[in-house]
Structures are given as structure tokens and as C-alpha cells.
Design an enzyme around this catalytic site. Sequence first.
Site, PDB file in Angstrom:
ATOM      1  N   SER A  23      52.488  41.724  30.433  1.00  0.00           N
ATOM      2  CA  SER A  23      51.516  42.035  29.377  1.00  0.00           C
ATOM      3  C   SER A  23      50.256  41.207  29.539  1.00  0.00           C
ATOM      4  O   SER A  23      49.136  41.725  29.493  1.00  0.00           O
ATOM      5  CB  SER A  23      52.144  41.782  27.998  1.00  0.00           C
ATOM      6  N   ARG A  27      46.474  42.568  31.215  1.00  0.00           N
ATOM      7  CA  ARG A  27      45.243  42.323  30.455  1.00  0.00           C
ATOM      8  C   ARG A  27      44.254  41.501  31.277  1.00  0.00           C
ATOM      9  O   ARG A  27      43.054  41.777  31.286  1.00  0.00           O
ATOM     10  CB  ARG A  27      45.578  41.630  29.124  1.00  0.00           C
ATOM     11  N   ARG A  98      55.559  61.173  29.561  1.00  0.00           N
ATOM     12  CA  ARG A  98      55.180  60.409  28.376  1.00  0.00           C
ATOM     13  C   ARG A  98      53.846  60.907  27.827  1.00  0.00           C
ATOM     14  O   ARG A  98      52.935  61.253  28.572  1.00  0.00           O
ATOM     15  CB  ARG A  98      55.127  58.911  28.708  1.00  0.00           C
ATOM     16  N   SER A 136      51.088  54.272  20.496  1.00  0.00           N
ATOM     17  CA  SER A 136      51.097  53.100  21.362  1.00  0.00           C
ATOM     18  C   SER A 136      49.970  52.145  21.009  1.00  0.00           C
ATOM     19  O   SER A 136      48.823  52.563  20.862  1.00  0.00           O
ATOM     20  CB  SER A 136      50.957  53.505  22.834  1.00  0.00           C
ATOM     21  N   ASP A 278      60.429  46.458  22.737  1.00  0.00           N
ATOM     22  CA  ASP A 278      61.077  46.066  23.985  1.00  0.00           C
ATOM     23  C   ASP A 278      62.143  44.998  23.783  1.00  0.00           C
ATOM     24  O   ASP A 278      62.896  44.670  24.711  1.00  0.00           O
ATOM     25  CB  ASP A 278      60.029  45.563  24.988  1.00  0.00           C
ATOM     26  N   ARG A 309      65.366  55.063  25.472  1.00  0.00           N
ATOM     27  CA  ARG A 309      66.182  53.855  25.318  1.00  0.00           C
ATOM     28  C   ARG A 309      67.129  53.905  24.133  1.00  0.00           C
ATOM     29  O   ARG A 309      68.102  53.147  24.097  1.00  0.00           O
ATOM     30  CB  ARG A 309      65.286  52.613  25.226  1.00  0.00           C
ATOM     31  N   LYS A 374      60.202  46.735  38.704  1.00  0.00           N
ATOM     32  CA  LYS A 374      59.088  47.169  37.856  1.00  0.00           C
ATOM     33  C   LYS A 374      58.459  45.989  37.127  1.00  0.00           C
ATOM     34  O   LYS A 374      57.235  45.909  36.991  1.00  0.00           O
ATOM     35  CB  LYS A 374      59.580  48.209  36.844  1.00  0.00           C
TER      36      LYS A 374
END
Length: 393
Positions: A23, A27, A98, A136, A278, A309, A374
Site C-alpha cells: 500500500s 503510493r 472486477r 473502493s 483485508d 473471499r 503477488k
Amino acid sequence: MILRAEIERSLIQGEVKAPQSKSFAIRLAFLSLLTEVKTNFWESEDIKMALGAVNALKRGEGYIYVGGSATTLRMLIPIALALKRRVTIDGDETLRKRPISAIVKALKRASFSSNTLPVTVYGELEEETVIEGNESSQYVSGLILAYALLGRGRIVVLPPISSKSYILMTIDLVNKLGGKVKMEGNVIEVEAGKLKPFEGEVPGDYLLASFYGIASLITSGKLVIYNLYEPPKYFGDHSILDVLRNMGARSFYQDGKWVLEGSGSYSPIDLELDDSPDMAPSVAALASVANGVSVLRKVERLRIKESDRVSTIIEGLRAFGVEAYYAEGSIYIRGANPRRGYVLCPNDHRIAMMAADIATRSGGVIEGAECVKKSNPYFWDDLRALGGKVRLS
């Protein structure tokens, strides 16, 4: 290459460096469009995709492939518009499934060739963007960075606002580099002149680190995880530290380190996860051995992750003989003594790590174990270094 991980009962303990926060890293990758960024980025797939997207923008390329990185995709769209670039964006099969409907609806002066990938985007940003907050938070973070590129802008986020902690993370990071971003209620004002350069290490990721920590807790070990930022006051991924303590673990932060020690007995938890979805696979792993029924609430956003999930957490737990089910927007988990399990990973890194945690206690096999690349390409090596009896083939 398909990787199979066979795990036997283990004792997970010692000291380990926290995996780099993707994350923060993503950024910072996009912030390199605004200022100089000097750091060492990990070779995780999502971070590589973000760096590739930024380099493509810098070179003026018209086609950008983002693999399975939803964060890169969602931040890229408004940033490309701020730079007045016409780009075609594509991703892998997981990302093509998605939605991008919230950003398509919000950007009135932009043209989209499709509501799914691949999509060609061109146009410009208005001075104010009104966007629905339930799909999101990454779009909002992308808009913050886009308006920072433009020098100013205003974002109105229509409630409910999911994963708000990630928006606050973006605001904090820009402000630490000299920007002026403030959020009052659901309105974000951006004023960013020239930002200061960033130089240093990308901080660790609490949730990725938690998979080491929980493996230690459920095998009655003791673990120290270092290279972590001081937990902010708002609820977010870092709050896993408090969640595990509330479930009965010894869990505290001190001087950049997270110290965990197993108690041998854990309480169930009732937890809302809309601001940190998450966190669900991490908590589910410890809930699998808790003394009672844990409830993970507000989990609908989990359906549009790398896998559905809601389903894959439940299926993964059941593979180890743990009772789990979905009802009325929540996942219910009845803690047990997990048995040896077999999990065919649905190309979802967090599901593989959740299964690995449980397997360190019960033994098990994870097929498709390469998917951890990933976010954390060092996961299996680290787990073995901490005492995990892991055989890869």
C-alpha cells in the site's frame, strides 16, 4: 509454474522483518510523478505493476498492463487523466472480472470504452469529483494524488465509505511530504504545491506480517517482527495488533517492533471489517482455533477481491475441518482443533497465507502456493526460517 507447499506441524518463533507494505510502496511509486522518491522497492508482483505503470506514464506510452493489481488500476485512472493522457489499460483474468463502475460514473469529463478491462480512457478531471465510496477507497486515493499533480481539487465521497483507513494513509503520506490535504466528514480538499523528496525505507505491512505472527500464536511460539510504522489512532490494517490482543494473545508495538507471544487459549471475536477488509483472512486463521464462534461482519467487499473471499475463506477453513458459514453479511467461524487439510489456492495470496498458518498447527497441503508472490515473494522462505516445516515442489 505451479507450486505445491506441504507443511507439517511446526513451532514458529524467532525474529523476522515485516514484508514491505505494498500500500505504501504503490503510493510512493505514483508520488514519484510529483517528487523524487529514493527507496528500494520489493519485487512483489503488485509493486512491479505499479512501477511499470508509472514508467509507462513517464514515457508517454498508450498501453499499460497492470496484471492483477487492483490498487494500481484504480489509482492509475484519475492520475492518467490529470496528465491528460489517452491510455488503454488491461490486466489479468482476475482483474478483468472486477468492476470499475464507480470511477466511470464519477468522472464526467472522461470517456471510457468499457466498464471492465481492457478499457481505453481519455479526457480530463473536473475541479470537483463526486464519487460513491462503497466500491473502493483506491479511487479516492488516486484522485488525491491526481489533484496533487494538478495543484488543487475537491473530492466528495458519498457514504458509505469503505476502507477509509487507506484514504487516511494517502492523506498522511502526502502531508508528510509537504502537501496540504484535509478530510472533513466526507469532503477532501487537496492543495499540493511542490512536495519534498522521499528518501528511506518503505515501512512494513501489518497484515502481511500478521501471517507470520498468527502462525506463531497458534503454534505457541514467540515472535518479534521489525520494520513497522507506529500504529495511527484510526482503525486500519495496523489494528490487527489490538485485535489479536483482544483475542487473548500477547501483542504490542514498541520502537518499530511488533512483539507476539502465544497464550495457548484464544477467545472468539465479533468484528466489523468494512474499514480493513483485508484483515479477514488473518483473523479467520486465529479464529479457527478460538474457543467459540467468531463473527466477521460487513464482509461483502470481500467478494470483489482476488477471489470471492467470502467463499474462499469459508472453503479454506472447511478444508481443515473448521465449521464456517455465511449469513446476513457476516462470516461465522466456530473454533476447533483443525485437522490436516488440502487447499487448492484460488490465485489469492491471502488465502494461501491463511491456509499456511492453520497448516503449521495441523499439517496440510497448499496447491498453487506460488500466488504469494503477488504481495510477499519471501513468504515461504521466511516461514521456513522461523521454524516452519515447509517443503515446496
